[in-house]
Design a protein around this motif. Sequence first.
Motif, mmCIF file in Angstrom:
data_model
loop_
_atom_site.group_PDB
_atom_site.id
_atom_site.type_symbol
_atom_site.label_atom_id
_atom_site.label_comp_id
_atom_site.label_asym_id
_atom_site.label_seq_id
_atom_site.Cartn_x
_atom_site.Cartn_y
_atom_site.Cartn_z
ATOM 1 N N MET A 1 -26.049 17.155 9.119
ATOM 2 C CA MET A 1 -26.220 16.031 9.993
ATOM 3 C C MET A 1 -24.976 15.144 9.944
ATOM 4 O O MET A 1 -24.378 14.949 8.897
ATOM 5 N N ALA A 2 -24.595 14.614 11.098
ATOM 6 C CA ALA A 2 -23.399 13.794 11.187
ATOM 7 C C ALA A 2 -23.621 12.434 10.543
ATOM 8 O O ALA A 2 -24.744 12.033 10.264
ATOM 9 N N ARG A 3 -22.538 11.718 10.334
ATOM 10 C CA ARG A 3 -22.617 10.374 9.745
ATOM 11 C C ARG A 3 -22.916 9.355 10.839
ATOM 12 O O ARG A 3 -22.071 8.545 11.218
ATOM 13 N N VAL A 4 -24.147 9.413 11.356
ATOM 14 C CA VAL A 4 -24.572 8.529 12.428
ATOM 15 C C VAL A 4 -25.929 7.943 12.067
ATOM 16 O O VAL A 4 -26.830 8.669 11.646
ATOM 17 N N CYS A 5 -26.083 6.645 12.227
ATOM 18 C CA CYS A 5 -27.361 5.988 11.976
ATOM 19 C C CYS A 5 -28.339 6.382 13.083
ATOM 20 O O CYS A 5 -28.010 6.316 14.269
ATOM 21 N N GLN A 6 -29.543 6.784 12.697
ATOM 22 C CA GLN A 6 -30.528 7.243 13.669
ATOM 23 C C GLN A 6 -31.206 6.085 14.392
ATOM 24 O O GLN A 6 -31.850 6.307 15.408
ATOM 25 N N ILE A 7 -31.062 4.878 13.924
ATOM 26 C CA ILE A 7 -31.670 3.719 14.576
ATOM 27 C C ILE A 7 -30.654 2.954 15.414
ATOM 28 O O ILE A 7 -30.877 2.708 16.593
ATOM 29 N N THR A 8 -29.533 2.580 14.826
ATOM 30 C CA THR A 8 -28.558 1.747 15.532
ATOM 31 C C THR A 8 -27.483 2.561 16.248
ATOM 32 O O THR A 8 -26.807 2.041 17.122
ATOM 33 N N GLY A 9 -27.294 3.825 15.848
ATOM 34 C CA GLY A 9 -26.261 4.655 16.470
ATOM 35 C C GLY A 9 -24.872 4.384 15.919
ATOM 36 O O GLY A 9 -23.876 4.829 16.497
ATOM 37 N N LYS A 10 -24.772 3.667 14.807
ATOM 38 C CA LYS A 10 -23.460 3.385 14.214
ATOM 39 C C LYS A 10 -22.786 4.688 13.805
ATOM 40 O O LYS A 10 -23.418 5.575 13.260
ATOM 41 N N ARG A 11 -21.484 4.781 14.066
ATOM 42 C CA ARG A 11 -20.685 5.965 13.767
ATOM 43 C C ARG A 11 -19.437 5.550 12.996
ATOM 44 O O ARG A 11 -19.121 4.368 12.941
ATOM 45 N N PRO A 12 -18.713 6.523 12.425
ATOM 46 C CA PRO A 12 -17.442 6.166 11.784
ATOM 47 C C PRO A 12 -16.452 5.589 12.797
ATOM 48 O O PRO A 12 -16.423 6.008 13.957
ATOM 49 N N GLN A 13 -15.684 4.609 12.357
ATOM 50 C CA GLN A 13 -14.640 4.033 13.197
ATOM 51 C C GLN A 13 -13.289 4.438 12.632
ATOM 52 O O GLN A 13 -13.175 4.767 11.453
ATOM 53 N N VAL A 14 -12.263 4.388 13.470
ATOM 54 C CA VAL A 14 -10.920 4.798 13.062
ATOM 55 C C VAL A 14 -10.031 3.565 13.008
ATOM 56 O O VAL A 14 -10.116 2.684 13.852
ATOM 57 N N GLY A 15 -9.187 3.517 11.967
ATOM 58 C CA GLY A 15 -8.256 2.409 11.823
ATOM 59 C C GLY A 15 -7.046 2.850 11.027
ATOM 60 O O GLY A 15 -6.775 4.041 10.907
ATOM 61 N N ASN A 16 -6.340 1.899 10.485
ATOM 62 C CA ASN A 16 -5.123 2.191 9.730
ATOM 63 C C ASN A 16 -5.194 1.605 8.330
ATOM 64 O O ASN A 16 -5.717 0.514 8.128
ATOM 65 N N ASN A 17 -4.640 2.358 7.345
ATOM 66 C CA ASN A 17 -4.277 1.768 6.070
ATOM 67 C C ASN A 17 -2.908 1.142 6.290
ATOM 68 O O ASN A 17 -2.020 1.785 6.846
ATOM 69 N N VAL A 18 -2.728 -0.085 5.874
ATOM 70 C CA VAL A 18 -1.448 -0.757 6.072
ATOM 71 C C VAL A 18 -0.888 -1.116 4.700
ATOM 72 O O VAL A 18 -1.505 -1.868 3.939
ATOM 73 N N SER A 19 0.288 -0.568 4.380
ATOM 74 C CA SER A 19 0.910 -0.820 3.083
ATOM 75 C C SER A 19 1.647 -2.155 3.091
ATOM 76 O O SER A 19 1.785 -2.816 4.122
ATOM 77 N N HIS A 20 2.125 -2.533 1.918
ATOM 78 C CA HIS A 20 2.899 -3.768 1.791
ATOM 79 C C HIS A 20 4.166 -3.713 2.647
ATOM 80 O O HIS A 20 4.625 -4.724 3.174
#
Length: 79
Positions: free
Chosen positions: A1-20
């Motif tokens: 099963m995917a990483r999705v909430c069965q009630i709210t539909g929340k899914r993984p989001q994509v972003g950046n790690n930002v170094s110093h």
Amino acid sequence: MARVCQITGKRPQVGNNVSHANNKTKRRFLPNLQKKRFYIPEEDKWVTLKVSTKAIKTISKYGITAVMKEAKANGNLVL
């Protein structure tokens, strides 16, 4: 099963790690999902759902029946 909430539909989001040094590399923000059993008194049965912690708070506030009804109307609930 995917990483999705069965009630709210929340899914993984994509972003950046930002170094110093301001270097950016891709990363994923995963939702806080828990596998939880809920009792539905109208049907006299237990259901196991993969839900986010926000959904658990919503269920405890409004009740499992009302929340599942709303999720079905939104098209999020998959059993």
